[in-house]
Scaffold this active site. Sequence first.
Site, PDB file in Angstrom:
ATOM      1  N   LYS A 167       0.708  -1.171   0.047  1.00 33.17           N
ATOM      2  CA  LYS A 167       0.088  -0.044  -0.050  1.00 33.17           C
ATOM      3  C   LYS A 167       1.075   1.038   0.047  1.00 33.17           C
ATOM      4  O   LYS A 167       1.404   1.595   1.043  1.00 33.17           O
ATOM      5  CB  LYS A 167      -0.945  -0.021   1.278  1.00 33.17           C
ATOM      6  CG  LYS A 167      -2.261   0.642   0.976  1.00 33.17           C
ATOM      7  CD  LYS A 167      -2.247   2.146   0.706  1.00 33.17           C
ATOM      8  CE  LYS A 167      -1.735   3.042   1.963  1.00 33.17           C
ATOM      9  NZ  LYS A 167      -1.814   4.472   1.479  1.00 33.17           N
ATOM     10  N   GLU A 242      10.467   1.020  10.232  1.00 33.81           N
ATOM     11  CA  GLU A 242      11.236   2.044  10.063  1.00 33.81           C
ATOM     12  C   GLU A 242      10.578   3.547  10.402  1.00 33.81           C
ATOM     13  O   GLU A 242       9.880   3.685   9.351  1.00 33.81           O
ATOM     14  CB  GLU A 242      12.127   1.993   8.792  1.00 33.81           C
ATOM     15  CG  GLU A 242      13.154   3.210   8.815  1.00 33.81           C
ATOM     16  CD  GLU A 242      13.562   3.215   7.142  1.00 33.81           C
ATOM     17  OE1 GLU A 242      13.756   4.534   6.838  1.00 33.81           O
ATOM     18  OE2 GLU A 242      13.758   2.422   6.568  1.00 33.81           O
ATOM     19  N   CYS A 276      14.000  10.596   6.584  1.00 34.07           N
ATOM     20  CA  CYS A 276      13.827  10.249   7.724  1.00 34.07           C
ATOM     21  C   CYS A 276      15.493  10.229   8.364  1.00 34.07           C
ATOM     22  O   CYS A 276      15.653  10.475   9.499  1.00 34.07           O
ATOM     23  CB  CYS A 276      13.207   8.862   7.914  1.00 34.07           C
ATOM     24  SG  CYS A 276      14.109   7.679   6.968  1.00 34.07           S
TER      25      CYS A 276
END
Length: 468
Positions: A167, A242, A276
Site C-alpha cells: 500500500k 522504520e 527520515c
Amino acid sequence: MIDGQEREGSTGLCEDVFNPATGQVIGAVAHASTADLNLALSTAIRGLSEWSAKTPWERGAILKKSADLLRTRKNELGLAMTLEQGKPLREAIAEVDRSADFMEWAGEQARRVIAEGLIGRDPSNRITIERHPIGVVAAFTPWNFPMALAAKKFAGALGAGCAIICKPSEETPASVLGLVRALLDAGVTPAAVGVVFGVPSEVSSYLIPAPEIAKITFTGSIPVGKLLAAAAGKAMKPVTMELGGHAPVIVCKDTDPEALADYLVPKKFFNAGQICICPTRFFVESEVHDRFVDRFVENTKKLRVGDGTLDETQMGPLASSKRREAIADLVEDARARGATILTGGERIGNIGNFYAPTVLKDVPADARILREEPFGPLAPIIRFDDEAEMLRQANGLEYGLSGYLFTNDAKRQRRLSDNLQVGTIGINDIPTHIPEVPLGGWKESGYGTEGGQTILEPYQKTKFVSQR
C-alpha cells in the site's frame, strides 16, 4: 495492480494525483474497496504457493534481472517520479538506480538461502535448521522515496519467497507501479505482487488483521507506526518498523567550518529535507559557530529552487501542500518563541509547493522544530560549549534513527559515537542507505532492520527438524 493487471476499483472511487511543482492534476489513482482487498489477499495466497515453489537460485536470478530492467528504464521512471514527487530529476534517477541495487543485492542473498545441519547429541540424530518464507507480507510505504523504500521491502520479501501486497502513498503511485512492472517483466509470479491504494487507515485496518497476512512492514512516522504495531500485536503478527528521525549533527571546534558547511548544505536540502535520516539539528561548538553559520547561510541562499524537471534545479518543491503548511507552522512557532530566521522562512511564489530553504539560530529548546521531526528544508543551528549538555539534548528525544559527528579527534569520535543513541552514525560523513548495510532505529524510531546480510531474515521463519 492485482495478479499482474492494473484495474479500476470496484466502486469507481478515484483520487487525483498532483504535480507538486505546478499544482496541476497529472493522473488519478483508484481506491480499493473491501472486495478489491479480498481479491488481493486471495490472489497473494495463490502467489505465495507459486513463488515459494521456485528455488532460491531461480528467485535470485529473477530479482537480478529486475534490477537490470530498472536500470534500463531509469530515465522514464525517474521522470515519472519527479512529476509526482517533485525532487530534481537527477535525484529521481539516482533513486531508481538505488532501487535496482536493492533488487540485485537481495537476488544475490536469495541464492544463499541454506539449511544448516548438525549432528545431535546422539550419534544417530541429525538436526536441520531450515528457513522458510514467512507468508504474505503487507507493506506500507511513504512518498518521500517512493520507489527505493518500497524496493527494500519487495526485495527482502520476494528474495525470501514471500508474496507481498504493498500500500504505497496515493501521492506517488507511478513509482511503485513502475517498480512492480519491472518485477513482472523479469519473471516474478504475477499473483505474488499486489499494489493497492485507498484511505490509509481503512486499508491498514483491513489488511493487518486479515488471516492471510503473516507479516507487516512499515516506513513512516512514529505515531502511525505505533498504531500499526498495536494492530499487529493484537493479531500476534511480527512487524518491521522504520520510523521517523530527528538527526543531530555535531560540529566540533577542530573542523574546518567553511569546508564543512560546503559539504552539509547539499546534504541538508537533498530531497527538500524530506528524509527520515536527514540532518536536522545542528549543534556547533562555539569556537567555530559563527564561521560555520555565515558560510552555511551563504550557501543556502545560493540554492536554486524550482521545478525538478529543469537541469538547473537543486531543490524541488515539497511533496504536498499539507507538507508546505506544516513547515510554515514550525517556522512561525520558532519565530514566535524568539528564533532568528537567517534566510528563508517563507513560501516561494503562489504556484506549487515551493518553500525557501531556511536556516534558524537562537532557537529555544521548547520550539517545536527542536522536538518534532521537521521533514522539510529547515536547518536550526544551536551553539554549544558543554559536550555533556549537548549530548543530553541530542539524545533527549524519542527519536533514535541517525546522528552525525564531525571531528578529527579520534578519541572524541569514539566518545561521541559511543554516546549517541541512534541506529546509524556518520563520522565525518552523511551516509545514505545502501543495500549492503542494515538500517534500523533505536528508541521510538522503530525496530527491526532492512538491508545488509540479513535483508531476507525479517521475511523468514525458522524450522528445526530432528531426525533419527
